[in-house]
Design a protein around this motif. Structure first.
Motif, PDB file in Angstrom:
ATOM      1  N   THR A  51      34.189 119.521  27.947  1.00 24.77           N
ATOM      2  CA  THR A  51      33.729 120.143  29.191  1.00 24.77           C
ATOM      3  C   THR A  51      34.792 119.993  30.263  1.00 24.77           C
ATOM      4  N   ALA A  52      34.453 120.450  31.478  1.00 27.59           N
ATOM      5  CA  ALA A  52      35.417 120.257  32.574  1.00 27.59           C
ATOM      6  C   ALA A  52      34.753 119.695  33.805  1.00 27.59           C
ATOM      7  N   GLY A  53      33.445 119.771  33.848  1.00 30.96           N
ATOM      8  CA  GLY A  53      32.805 119.265  35.059  1.00 30.96           C
ATOM      9  C   GLY A  53      31.321 119.038  34.887  1.00 30.96           C
ATOM     10  N   ILE A  73      38.248 118.309  30.594  1.00 30.24           N
ATOM     11  CA  ILE A  73      39.485 119.043  30.871  1.00 30.24           C
ATOM     12  C   ILE A  73      39.711 118.946  32.375  1.00 30.24           C
ATOM     13  N   SER A  74      40.017 117.769  32.827  1.00 26.84           N
ATOM     14  CA  SER A  74      40.201 117.497  34.261  1.00 26.84           C
ATOM     15  C   SER A  74      40.804 116.107  34.411  1.00 26.84           C
ATOM     16  N   VAL A  75      41.482 115.903  35.509  1.00 22.75           N
ATOM     17  CA  VAL A  75      41.977 114.545  35.776  1.00 22.75           C
ATOM     18  C   VAL A  75      40.884 113.749  36.489  1.00 22.75           C
ATOM     19  N   GLY A  76      40.119 114.405  37.312  1.00 25.78           N
ATOM     20  CA  GLY A  76      38.991 113.734  37.979  1.00 25.78           C
ATOM     21  C   GLY A  76      37.835 113.576  37.011  1.00 25.78           C
ATOM     22  N   TYR A  77      37.128 112.440  37.142  1.00 26.37           N
ATOM     23  CA  TYR A  77      35.971 112.254  36.246  1.00 26.37           C
ATOM     24  C   TYR A  77      34.770 111.703  37.009  1.00 26.37           C
ATOM     25  N   VAL A  98      49.536 115.929  32.834  1.00 26.70           N
ATOM     26  CA  VAL A  98      49.980 117.306  32.542  1.00 26.70           C
ATOM     27  C   VAL A  98      49.807 118.234  33.748  1.00 26.70           C
ATOM     28  N   LEU A  99      48.994 117.841  34.707  1.00 28.49           N
ATOM     29  CA  LEU A  99      48.758 118.732  35.850  1.00 28.49           C
ATOM     30  C   LEU A  99      49.422 118.251  37.153  1.00 28.49           C
ATOM     31  N   ASN A 100      50.134 117.119  37.081  1.00 28.58           N
ATOM     32  CA  ASN A 100      50.670 116.520  38.318  1.00 28.58           C
ATOM     33  C   ASN A 100      51.488 117.513  39.148  1.00 28.58           C
ATOM     34  N   SER A 236      41.757 117.193  46.624  1.00 32.99           N
ATOM     35  CA  SER A 236      41.177 116.181  45.739  1.00 32.99           C
ATOM     36  C   SER A 236      39.738 116.551  45.378  1.00 32.99           C
ATOM     37  N   ARG A 237      38.774 116.082  46.151  1.00 31.43           N
ATOM     38  CA  ARG A 237      37.369 116.458  46.012  1.00 31.43           C
ATOM     39  C   ARG A 237      36.806 116.610  47.427  1.00 31.43           C
ATOM     40  N   GLY A 238      35.952 117.644  47.563  1.00 28.96           N
ATOM     41  CA  GLY A 238      35.388 117.914  48.885  1.00 28.96           C
ATOM     42  C   GLY A 238      34.595 116.745  49.428  1.00 28.96           C
ATOM     43  N   PRO A 284      40.010 128.582  46.150  1.00 29.53           N
ATOM     44  CA  PRO A 284      38.839 128.312  45.289  1.00 29.53           C
ATOM     45  C   PRO A 284      39.082 127.282  44.196  1.00 29.53           C
ATOM     46  N   HIS A 285      39.414 126.058  44.571  1.00 34.80           N
ATOM     47  CA  HIS A 285      39.611 124.939  43.642  1.00 34.80           C
ATOM     48  C   HIS A 285      40.541 125.361  42.501  1.00 34.80           C
ATOM     49  N   ILE A 286      41.770 125.695  42.879  1.00 36.68           N
ATOM     50  CA  ILE A 286      42.737 126.185  41.890  1.00 36.68           C
ATOM     51  C   ILE A 286      43.888 125.201  41.680  1.00 36.68           C
ATOM     52  N   GLY A 287      43.640 123.919  42.052  1.00 33.98           N
ATOM     53  CA  GLY A 287      44.737 122.941  42.005  1.00 33.98           C
ATOM     54  C   GLY A 287      45.534 122.959  40.710  1.00 33.98           C
ATOM     55  N   SER A 288      44.810 123.005  39.594  1.00 33.83           N
ATOM     56  CA  SER A 288      45.515 122.936  38.294  1.00 33.83           C
ATOM     57  C   SER A 288      45.583 124.307  37.625  1.00 33.83           C
ATOM     58  N   ALA A 289      45.216 125.348  38.341  1.00 33.94           N
ATOM     59  CA  ALA A 289      44.963 126.652  37.713  1.00 33.94           C
ATOM     60  C   ALA A 289      46.205 127.510  37.526  1.00 33.94           C
ATOM     61  N   THR A 293      49.492 125.119  32.618  1.00 34.75           N
ATOM     62  CA  THR A 293      48.874 123.814  32.846  1.00 34.75           C
ATOM     63  C   THR A 293      47.460 123.745  32.301  1.00 34.75           C
ATOM     64  N   ARG A 294      46.685 124.790  32.483  1.00 32.34           N
ATOM     65  CA  ARG A 294      45.331 124.771  31.937  1.00 32.34           C
ATOM     66  C   ARG A 294      45.360 124.777  30.414  1.00 32.34           C
ATOM     67  N   PHE A 295      46.374 125.400  29.806  1.00 36.23           N
ATOM     68  CA  PHE A 295      46.521 125.316  28.345  1.00 36.23           C
ATOM     69  C   PHE A 295      46.824 123.875  27.947  1.00 36.23           C
ATOM     70  N   ASP A 296      47.778 123.288  28.662  1.00 38.41           N
ATOM     71  CA  ASP A 296      48.168 121.903  28.339  1.00 38.41           C
ATOM     72  C   ASP A 296      46.987 120.938  28.513  1.00 38.41           C
ATOM     73  N   MET A 297      46.184 121.169  29.562  1.00 43.13           N
ATOM     74  CA  MET A 297      45.017 120.300  29.794  1.00 43.13           C
ATOM     75  C   MET A 297      43.995 120.459  28.677  1.00 43.13           C
ATOM     76  N   ALA A 298      43.738 121.712  28.296  1.00 41.33           N
ATOM     77  CA  ALA A 298      42.748 121.963  27.244  1.00 41.33           C
ATOM     78  C   ALA A 298      43.211 121.367  25.916  1.00 41.33           C
TER      79      ALA A 298
HETATM   80  C1  8YV Z   1      40.147 120.758  36.811  1.00 29.14           C
HETATM   81  C2  8YV Z   1      40.159 119.217  38.750  1.00 29.14           C
HETATM   82  O1  8YV Z   1      41.542 120.829  36.808  1.00 29.14           O
HETATM   83  O2  8YV Z   1      41.551 118.240  37.155  1.00 29.14           O
HETATM   84  C3  8YV Z   1      40.665 118.068  38.006  1.00 29.14           C
HETATM   85  O3  8YV Z   1      40.156 116.976  38.328  1.00 29.14           O
HETATM   86  O4  8YV Z   1      40.055 119.138  39.930  1.00 29.14           O
HETATM   87  C4  8YV Z   1      39.746 120.473  38.185  1.00 29.14           C
HETATM   88  O5  8YV Z   1      40.307 121.509  38.969  1.00 29.14           O
HETATM   89  C5  8YV Z   1      39.489 122.065  36.442  1.00 29.14           C
HETATM   90  O6  8YV Z   1      38.123 121.834  36.405  1.00 29.14           O
HETATM   91  C6  8YV Z   1      39.988 122.573  35.121  1.00 29.14           C
HETATM   92  O7  8YV Z   1      39.399 121.857  34.099  1.00 29.14           O
END
Ligand code: 8YV
Length: 322
Positions: A51-53, A73-77, A98-100, A236-238, A284-289, A293-298
């Motif tokens: 999942t991602a969130g 699929i995120s650095v935040g958990y 991978v998303l730094n 980061s996070r709202g 719209p929360h595109i930090g890693s988008a 990078t999204r391929f590498d994260m997945a």
């Molecule tokens: C994810 C995010 O990158 O990586 C994080 O913590 O903030 C998110 O943007 C996004 O959900 C893709 O999985």
């Protein structure tokens, strides 16, 4: 017998193919959230969840008796209920590193875009308002040589500091739970207590992860410490910010502007005050988008999932569950 995993979003074909070599796959690829009843049906037989969130709480875990690992699929958990996962022995993994650079690039984009009013002045030109020279009304502020304050000096914070220091000659300070002497040495940044950082910075960039300690870390009092000319960036996070306090600080001139990629509620409501404010740049929360990078994260998340299910220790287990 291959374990069954549930994937709650579309992932690149190569990633799905890699998972399929090791697991049976159940998936949901719609842009809408999977109906709760269907999710529970999928989870009943799942040993792994990609999942991602998705909120991973006691209720969900109760409905997933075979679950061994949740790979995000995120650095935040912050969507992990770590106590509930620990109690049930469920592994949690994320996708750091991978998303730094991708996220750090966007932090600079928000700083530059907000400082030089890029979105506002793009609309100005496209709306046919540009009738004369570049008068005072088009002026922004400089990023180069300005004072940057980073809240949260993790891997992404260091990538932002590197860009600011060596790309824009900025004077960089940071606030962090712990000192980062290596970063101070290699990047020429200095530690600052939060209040001092807020008072001195021209740009404040929020990069702290969302935890109980950082929830609404920046509120009315903190915004009042900032310079009226200062710009606040949140990538980061709202929920690390008291959003009503930010709205008030922007409307009252306590701070000059904000560049935001994250919000208390996402997607943001169409009637949210931020959307009517020329001094707020909203993304719209595109930090890693980015595609790569999204391929590498997945792919990293898939590797975490497979290694967790094959009895190995995944490389990216979240610290609290190690
Ligand atoms: C994810 C995010 O990158 O990586 C994080 O913590 O903030 C998110 O943007 C996004 O959900 C893709 O999985």
């Amino acid at each position: 017998m291959k374990p069954t995993v549930f994937i709650d979003r579309k992932v690149p074909n190569e990633v799905e193919a890699y998972i399929a070599e090791h697991c049976n796959i159940e998936k949901w690829e719609q842009s809408t959230h999977i109906p709760r009843a269907m999710l529970h049906e999928k989870l009943a037989n799942a040993s792994g969840l990609l999942t991602a969130g998705m909120k991973i709480d006691a209720d969900l875990l109760e409905r997933a008796p075979k679950l061994k690992i949740v790979s995000s699929i995120s650095v935040g958990y912050n969507h992990f209920d770590l106590a509930a996962m620990k109690e049930r022995g469920v592994i949690g993994t994320n996708t750091p590193h991978v998303l730094n650079d991708t996220v750090a690039d966007l932090a600079l984009a928000l700083m530059l875009g907000t400082a030089r009013r890029v979105a506002e002045l793009d609309r100005y030109v496209k709306d046919g308002q540009w009738k004369s020279g570049d008068g005072l009304k088009l002026f922004g502020v400089d990023v180069h040589h300005a004072k940057l304050g980073i809240i949260g000096m993790g891997r992404i914070g260091e990538a932002v500091a590197r860009r600011a220091k060596f790309g824009f000659d900025m004077d960089v300070a940071y606030f962090n739970r712990s000192r980062k002497p290596e970063a101070e040495e290699k990047l020429g940044v200095r530690f600052s207590q939060l209040n001092d950082l807020l008072a001195a910075s021209d740009f404040v960039v929020m990069l702290a992860p969302l935890t109980a300690e950082t929830t609404k870390l920046i509120g009315h009092n903190e915004f009042k410490m900032m310079k009226p000319s200062s710009i606040f960036i949140n990538i980061s996070r709202g929920q690390t910010v008291d959003e009503l306090a930010l709205i008030e600080a922007l409307q009252s001139g306590t701070i000059a502007a904000a560049g935001l990629d994250v919000y208390e509620k996402e997607p943001i409501d169409a009637d949210h005050p931020f959307l009517q404010m020329a001094n707020v740049l909203t993304l719209p929360h595109i930090g890693s988008a980015t595609t790569q990078t999204r391929f590498d994260m997945a792919m990293l998340a898939a590797q975490n999932l497979v290694s967790g299910l094959s009895g190995q220790t995944p490389t990216c287990m979240v610290d609290e569950l190690k």
